[in-house]
Design a protein around this motif. Sequence first.
Motif, PDB file in Angstrom:
ATOM      1  N   PHE A 137       0.812  -1.217   0.000  1.00 24.71           N
ATOM      2  CA  PHE A 137       0.000   0.000   0.000  1.00 24.71           C
ATOM      3  C   PHE A 137       0.850   1.275   0.000  1.00 24.71           C
ATOM      4  O   PHE A 137       0.310   2.374   0.048  1.00 24.71           O
ATOM      5  N   GLY A 138       2.165   1.140  -0.027  1.00 23.24           N
ATOM      6  CA  GLY A 138       3.028   2.307  -0.074  1.00 23.24           C
ATOM      7  C   GLY A 138       3.032   3.122   1.201  1.00 23.24           C
ATOM      8  O   GLY A 138       3.296   4.328   1.159  1.00 23.24           O
ATOM      9  N   LEU A 139       2.779   2.494   2.347  1.00 23.78           N
ATOM     10  CA  LEU A 139       2.742   3.219   3.621  1.00 23.78           C
ATOM     11  C   LEU A 139       4.110   3.278   4.297  1.00 23.78           C
ATOM     12  O   LEU A 139       4.334   4.151   5.144  1.00 23.78           O
ATOM     13  N   ALA A 140       5.007   2.377   3.949  1.00 24.25           N
ATOM     14  CA  ALA A 140       6.346   2.340   4.547  1.00 24.25           C
ATOM     15  C   ALA A 140       7.342   1.907   3.471  1.00 24.25           C
ATOM     16  O   ALA A 140       6.986   1.194   2.516  1.00 24.25           O
ATOM     17  N   ARG A 141       8.574   2.347   3.633  1.00 25.43           N
ATOM     18  CA  ARG A 141       9.617   2.015   2.664  1.00 25.43           C
ATOM     19  C   ARG A 141      10.938   1.852   3.408  1.00 25.43           C
ATOM     20  O   ARG A 141      11.236   2.575   4.341  1.00 25.43           O
ATOM     21  N   ARG A 142      11.743   0.916   2.923  1.00 29.19           N
ATOM     22  CA  ARG A 142      13.064   0.698   3.498  1.00 29.19           C
ATOM     23  C   ARG A 142      14.096   0.737   2.377  1.00 29.19           C
ATOM     24  O   ARG A 142      13.919   0.093   1.338  1.00 29.19           O
ATOM     25  N   SER A 143      15.160   1.486   2.582  1.00 26.04           N
ATOM     26  CA  SER A 143      16.209   1.638   1.572  1.00 26.04           C
ATOM     27  C   SER A 143      17.474   0.938   2.040  1.00 26.04           C
ATOM     28  O   SER A 143      17.906   1.132   3.179  1.00 26.04           O
ATOM     29  N   LEU A 144      18.060   0.156   1.134  1.00 30.71           N
ATOM     30  CA  LEU A 144      19.304  -0.543   1.420  1.00 30.71           C
ATOM     31  C   LEU A 144      20.307  -0.221   0.319  1.00 30.71           C
ATOM     32  O   LEU A 144      19.966  -0.188  -0.867  1.00 30.71           O
ATOM     33  N   ALA A 145      21.559   0.040   0.697  1.00 26.50           N
ATOM     34  CA  ALA A 145      22.614   0.356  -0.258  1.00 26.50           C
ATOM     35  C   ALA A 145      23.318  -0.926  -0.673  1.00 26.50           C
ATOM     36  O   ALA A 145      23.604  -1.796   0.157  1.00 26.50           O
ATOM     37  N   TYR A 146      23.607  -1.019  -1.982  1.00 27.74           N
ATOM     38  CA  TYR A 146      24.272  -2.200  -2.513  1.00 27.74           C
ATOM     39  C   TYR A 146      25.447  -1.772  -3.380  1.00 27.74           C
ATOM     40  O   TYR A 146      25.393  -0.756  -4.084  1.00 27.74           O
ATOM     41  N   GLY A 147      26.488  -2.580  -3.363  1.00 33.91           N
ATOM     42  CA  GLY A 147      27.594  -2.393  -4.284  1.00 33.91           C
ATOM     43  C   GLY A 147      28.442  -1.181  -3.990  1.00 33.91           C
ATOM     44  O   GLY A 147      28.313  -0.507  -2.974  1.00 33.91           O
ATOM     45  N   ARG A 148      29.308  -0.881  -4.954  1.00 35.15           N
ATOM     46  CA  ARG A 148      30.258   0.210  -4.830  1.00 35.15           C
ATOM     47  C   ARG A 148      29.879   1.332  -5.793  1.00 35.15           C
ATOM     48  O   ARG A 148      29.017   1.168  -6.645  1.00 35.15           O
ATOM     49  N   THR A 149      30.580   2.436  -5.661  1.00 31.25           N
ATOM     50  CA  THR A 149      30.392   3.555  -6.565  1.00 31.25           C
ATOM     51  C   THR A 149      31.331   3.394  -7.758  1.00 31.25           C
ATOM     52  O   THR A 149      32.536   3.240  -7.595  1.00 31.25           O
ATOM     53  N   ASP A 150      30.769   3.407  -8.962  1.00 23.83           N
ATOM     54  CA  ASP A 150      31.558   3.327 -10.185  1.00 23.83           C
ATOM     55  C   ASP A 150      31.852   4.730 -10.695  1.00 23.83           C
ATOM     56  O   ASP A 150      31.143   5.693 -10.360  1.00 23.83           O
ATOM     57  N   LEU A 151      32.884   4.852 -11.522  1.00 25.65           N
ATOM     58  CA  LEU A 151      33.277   6.150 -12.060  1.00 25.65           C
ATOM     59  C   LEU A 151      33.134   6.122 -13.577  1.00 25.65           C
ATOM     60  O   LEU A 151      33.831   5.383 -14.269  1.00 25.65           O
ATOM     61  N   LEU A 152      32.204   6.922 -14.065  1.00 24.95           N
ATOM     62  CA  LEU A 152      31.988   7.091 -15.500  1.00 24.95           C
ATOM     63  C   LEU A 152      32.707   8.356 -15.947  1.00 24.95           C
ATOM     64  O   LEU A 152      32.495   9.430 -15.378  1.00 24.95           O
ATOM     65  N   LEU A 153      33.568   8.223 -16.955  1.00 23.48           N
ATOM     66  CA  LEU A 153      34.319   9.369 -17.454  1.00 23.48           C
ATOM     67  C   LEU A 153      33.659   9.880 -18.728  1.00 23.48           C
ATOM     68  O   LEU A 153      33.622   9.183 -19.743  1.00 23.48           O
ATOM     69  N   VAL A 154      33.140  11.096 -18.650  1.00 25.70           N
ATOM     70  CA  VAL A 154      32.503  11.742 -19.804  1.00 25.70           C
ATOM     71  C   VAL A 154      33.539  12.655 -20.454  1.00 25.70           C
ATOM     72  O   VAL A 154      34.005  13.620 -19.842  1.00 25.70           O
ATOM     73  N   ARG A 155      33.908  12.334 -21.693  1.00 25.33           N
ATOM     74  CA  ARG A 155      34.991  13.036 -22.367  1.00 25.33           C
ATOM     75  C   ARG A 155      34.447  14.046 -23.384  1.00 25.33           C
ATOM     76  O   ARG A 155      33.277  13.973 -23.763  1.00 25.33           O
ATOM     77  N   PRO A 156      35.281  14.969 -23.818  1.00 28.25           N
ATOM     78  CA  PRO A 156      34.800  15.978 -24.778  1.00 28.25           C
ATOM     79  C   PRO A 156      34.486  15.363 -26.129  1.00 28.25           C
ATOM     80  O   PRO A 156      35.009  14.316 -26.506  1.00 28.25           O
TER      81      PRO A 156
END
Length: 374
Positions: A137-156
């Motif tokens: 019913f969308g009355l409660a929510r639980r957030s869990l973190a997974y994995g690592r932070t990746d680095l995306l390189l946006v080049r010119p």
Amino acid sequence: MITRSGWGLAVASVLVYAAGAPFGYTQSAVLAAAGLAAVGAGALWTLRGARLEVRREVTPMKVTRGEPAVAILHVRNTGRWRHSGLVARDTCRDTTVTVDVPALARHTARTVSYRLPTRRRGPTPVGPLLLDRADPFGLARRSLAYGRTDLLLVRPRTVPLTPLHSGRRRHLDGLASRSAPAGASSFNGLREYVIGDELRHVHWRSTARTGVLMVKELTDVNLPDTVTVLDTRPSSYEGDDEFELAVDVVASAACAVTRDRFPVRVLTGEGEIAHATGGPGEDEDVLDRLATVNRSATAEPPLHALRRVRGGGALVLVSGSFTALADAAAVRRRFDQVVFVRVGDAGEGPVPRAAGVTVVEVGDLADLAASWPH
């Protein structure tokens, strides 16, 4: 965590009870109890442990500004219970990407993909990945973190250009490249023999002394080289779009040289950021380094950087203001060819000129390809 809907239901239940209890309405107490019980049940639902294996892949890890980059999310349910109502939230710089994960039966896996924003150049952290689990019913929510932070390189971005003529003589008996051992006539050093080397370049004296077949490494002393300078002073640009275009212009000019295996130096008002010597794959390194360039309040005028470099070859100076044209004109006698590129919308009146300097005004990369000197 109780959601806004959950808090709204809890407050409404209390108000119903407060309004009906003084008048003896038992229905209000029943409704209030039911509402609070629903909120409590939702909270207990989300507290139940979810045994999930979550893995995220970012492809490609390096991308040109504006081109697509995709995150692929693999979620596997290793528990005994069916899981539904899962929402994945991934952070890409200051943008949050939200994607719904299909319901997972026991011991099943799902794969979903979503595009990552690439409109801004530079190193772009992707993550942390949060998986939200809500009650039906969308009355409660639980957030869990997974994995690592990746680095995306946006080049010119770049457009194909022809390298500028430096006015220097090129050898006609071989490749004009440092990487070509038989391409020129100047001794550069010794190295071990590899299959394909010409036997006439074997250095027999060193071979006899070391017991290893050694060959002479030759280099073309007349290689056409290029110096590219990016004006990084904030006052030279009206906004972010102009500066991004300036970086694209420098990347295009530098890669035009490196892809032909010729030397190039890339400078800014804060010093040298790249020096390619003519080896294979150096255009990738140039793009990686230009991906991290930013405007700086401490940047010096381009003329200060040019005074510290050796003359000769071609010079490309890129700025968002015609005031930097005087810097290019001041050193024009030290270079065989000088090109000044001013980025931004065309202004009113004639374009300023300087003796010995080719002036190009561009509003986008298509203009650069059309007006680049050949």
